[in-house]
Write an enzyme that holds these catalytic residues in place. Structure first.
Site, PDB file in Angstrom:
ATOM      1  N   GLU A 104       0.849  -1.196   0.000  1.00 52.96           N
ATOM      2  CA  GLU A 104       0.000   0.000   0.000  1.00 52.96           C
ATOM      3  C   GLU A 104       0.886   1.247   0.000  1.00 52.96           C
ATOM      4  O   GLU A 104       2.012   1.225   0.501  1.00 52.96           O
ATOM      5  CB  GLU A 104      -0.904  -0.057   1.256  1.00 52.96           C
ATOM      6  CG  GLU A 104      -1.807   1.122   1.505  1.00 52.96           C
ATOM      7  CD  GLU A 104      -2.854   1.391   0.425  1.00 52.96           C
ATOM      8  OE1 GLU A 104      -2.474   1.530  -0.728  1.00 52.96           O
ATOM      9  OE2 GLU A 104      -4.040   1.517   0.793  1.00 52.96           O
ATOM     10  N   ASP A 105       0.377   2.333  -0.564  1.00 49.78           N
ATOM     11  CA  ASP A 105       1.160   3.568  -0.588  1.00 49.78           C
ATOM     12  C   ASP A 105       1.238   4.189   0.812  1.00 49.78           C
ATOM     13  O   ASP A 105       2.306   4.557   1.282  1.00 49.78           O
ATOM     14  CB  ASP A 105       0.594   4.571  -1.609  1.00 49.78           C
ATOM     15  CG  ASP A 105      -0.901   4.839  -1.444  1.00 49.78           C
ATOM     16  OD1 ASP A 105      -1.537   4.273  -0.524  1.00 49.78           O
ATOM     17  OD2 ASP A 105      -1.450   5.626  -2.231  1.00 49.78           O
ATOM     18  N   ASP A 108      -3.135   5.355   6.720  1.00 45.06           N
ATOM     19  CA  ASP A 108      -3.607   6.610   7.311  1.00 45.06           C
ATOM     20  C   ASP A 108      -4.574   6.270   8.447  1.00 45.06           C
ATOM     21  O   ASP A 108      -4.149   5.913   9.545  1.00 45.06           O
ATOM     22  CB  ASP A 108      -4.248   7.426   6.182  1.00 45.06           C
ATOM     23  CG  ASP A 108      -4.664   8.820   6.570  1.00 45.06           C
ATOM     24  OD1 ASP A 108      -4.069   9.389   7.483  1.00 45.06           O
ATOM     25  OD2 ASP A 108      -5.604   9.362   5.954  1.00 45.06           O
ATOM     26  N   PHE A 157      -0.952  16.113   4.079  1.00 46.43           N
ATOM     27  CA  PHE A 157      -1.418  15.466   2.857  1.00 46.43           C
ATOM     28  C   PHE A 157      -0.263  15.448   1.859  1.00 46.43           C
ATOM     29  O   PHE A 157       0.263  16.497   1.496  1.00 46.43           O
ATOM     30  CB  PHE A 157      -2.623  16.192   2.262  1.00 46.43           C
ATOM     31  CG  PHE A 157      -3.255  15.416   1.149  1.00 46.43           C
ATOM     32  CD1 PHE A 157      -4.164  14.408   1.409  1.00 46.43           C
ATOM     33  CD2 PHE A 157      -2.903  15.676  -0.169  1.00 46.43           C
ATOM     34  CE1 PHE A 157      -4.724  13.667   0.374  1.00 46.43           C
ATOM     35  CE2 PHE A 157      -3.461  14.940  -1.214  1.00 46.43           C
ATOM     36  CZ  PHE A 157      -4.378  13.936  -0.933  1.00 46.43           C
ATOM     37  N   ARG A 170       1.108  11.921  -9.434  1.00 40.74           N
ATOM     38  CA  ARG A 170       1.609  10.554  -9.183  1.00 40.74           C
ATOM     39  C   ARG A 170       3.029  10.365  -9.711  1.00 40.74           C
ATOM     40  O   ARG A 170       3.777   9.536  -9.228  1.00 40.74           O
ATOM     41  CB  ARG A 170       0.702   9.519  -9.864  1.00 40.74           C
ATOM     42  CG  ARG A 170      -0.683   9.396  -9.250  1.00 40.74           C
ATOM     43  CD  ARG A 170      -1.346   8.109  -9.733  1.00 40.74           C
ATOM     44  NE  ARG A 170      -2.789   8.138  -9.548  1.00 40.74           N
ATOM     45  CZ  ARG A 170      -3.405   7.787  -8.436  1.00 40.74           C
ATOM     46  NH1 ARG A 170      -2.719   7.423  -7.382  1.00 40.74           N
ATOM     47  NH2 ARG A 170      -4.727   7.825  -8.362  1.00 40.74           N
TER      48      ARG A 170
HETATM   49  P1  5GP Z   1      -6.802   4.941   5.085  1.00 38.18           P
HETATM   50  O1  5GP Z   1      -7.897   4.011   4.685  1.00 38.18           O
HETATM   51  O2  5GP Z   1      -5.678   4.293   5.832  1.00 38.18           O
HETATM   52  O3  5GP Z   1      -7.324   6.181   5.770  1.00 38.18           O
HETATM   53  O4  5GP Z   1      -6.232   5.568   3.769  1.00 38.18           O
HETATM   54  C1  5GP Z   1      -5.603   4.852   2.835  1.00 38.18           C
HETATM   55  C2  5GP Z   1      -5.720   5.551   1.500  1.00 38.18           C
HETATM   56  O5  5GP Z   1      -6.045   6.943   1.638  1.00 38.18           O
HETATM   57  C3  5GP Z   1      -4.394   5.545   0.806  1.00 38.18           C
HETATM   58  O6  5GP Z   1      -4.239   4.400   0.020  1.00 38.18           O
HETATM   59  C4  5GP Z   1      -4.455   6.780  -0.047  1.00 38.18           C
HETATM   60  O7  5GP Z   1      -5.106   6.509  -1.241  1.00 38.18           O
HETATM   61  C5  5GP Z   1      -5.300   7.734   0.754  1.00 38.18           C
HETATM   62  N1  5GP Z   1      -4.490   8.685   1.522  1.00 38.18           N
HETATM   63  C6  5GP Z   1      -4.331   8.764   2.861  1.00 38.18           C
HETATM   64  N2  5GP Z   1      -3.498   9.761   3.207  1.00 38.18           N
HETATM   65  C7  5GP Z   1      -3.110  10.321   2.033  1.00 38.18           C
HETATM   66  C8  5GP Z   1      -2.220  11.387   1.711  1.00 38.18           C
HETATM   67  O8  5GP Z   1      -1.590  12.051   2.542  1.00 38.18           O
HETATM   68  N3  5GP Z   1      -2.069  11.660   0.387  1.00 38.18           N
HETATM   69  C9  5GP Z   1      -2.709  10.973  -0.588  1.00 38.18           C
HETATM   70  N4  5GP Z   1      -2.484  11.334  -1.844  1.00 38.18           N
HETATM   71  N5  5GP Z   1      -3.551   9.961  -0.323  1.00 38.18           N
HETATM   72  C10 5GP Z   1      -3.737   9.635   0.978  1.00 38.18           C
END
Ligand code: 5GP
Length: 183
Positions: A104-105, A108, A157, A170
């Site tokens: 995963e990238d 969060d 962010f 990207r």
């Molecule tokens: P989670 O479900 O853990 O809140 O978020 C996961 C997804 O939210 C990540 O795969 C990504 O797509 C998006 N995301 C969360 N934080 C960021 C951020 O700082 N920048 C970007 N571009 N996407 C984020």
């Protein structure tokens, strides 16, 4: 640089440089290669954000590997998560009995990965691990941890190295903090 791309870049501040990212990716790949020595690992990339991390990571892993992808959406168009995870693309093949690494990238709130882990555990992999390039632990609402983390970052962010804002950025080689004019 045309005027449109100039204005796209004017709200970016570098957080992680390309060289530092490359170094960490190699270290994470070495750790995975050690942990699964002599075995095959099946990398599952979470589209679209993880595609660049996965591409770099897999080339540094010194094991038998295979790849599949899943596509989910939780963020929609803006910077705020909708809090709901939707599966757009499922795996092409079974993962039963495989050593799966979910790539995963960014981790969060943890909603996306907890959802995906629940879905994947039901399919009886031999092992299920998480590799996240970035971790924002201060935002967590689900009790979930990545087994392999590239960088722990503050609550900002970020874009670049696969991460987007409305599908832009990207292709940036660095990971950058994005601030918009209204902020
Ligand atoms: P989670 O479900 O853990 O809140 O978020 C996961 C997804 O939210 C990540 O795969 C990504 O797509 C998006 N995301 C969360 N934080 C960021 C951020 O700082 N920048 C970007 N571009 N996407 C984020």
């Amino acid at each position: 640089m045309n005027p449109a791309s100039k204005s796209l870049k004017s709200h970016l501040k570098v957080l992680l440089r390309r060289a530092a990212i490359q170094k960490r990716v190699v270290a994470v790949a070495r750790q995975i290669s050690r942990d699964f020595r002599g075995e095959r690992v099946h990398l599952i990339g979470v589209l679209k954000g993880a595609c660049i991390f996965l591409s770099d990571l897999i080339r540094e892993i010194d094991l038998d590997t295979s790849i599949d992808f899943m596509a989910v959406a939780s963020y929609g168009k803006g910077k705020q998560s909708s809090g709901q995870v939707r599966l757009y693309k499922d795996l092409d093949t079974s993962i039963e009995g495989l050593n799966v690494i979910l790539v995963e990238d960014i981790l969060d709130t943890g909603l996306t990965l907890s959802y995906l882990c629940r879905v994947l555990q039901q399919r009886k992999p031999k092992a299920l691990r998480i590799a996240a390039l970035l971790d924002k632990p201060s935002r967590r609402v689900q009790n979930i941890k990545a087994d392999y983390v590239g960088f722990t970052i503050p609550n900002e962010f970020v874009v670049g190295y696969g991460l987007d804002y409305d599908e832009h950025y990207r292709n940036l080689k660095d990971v950058c903090v994005l601030t918009l004019p209204a902020e």
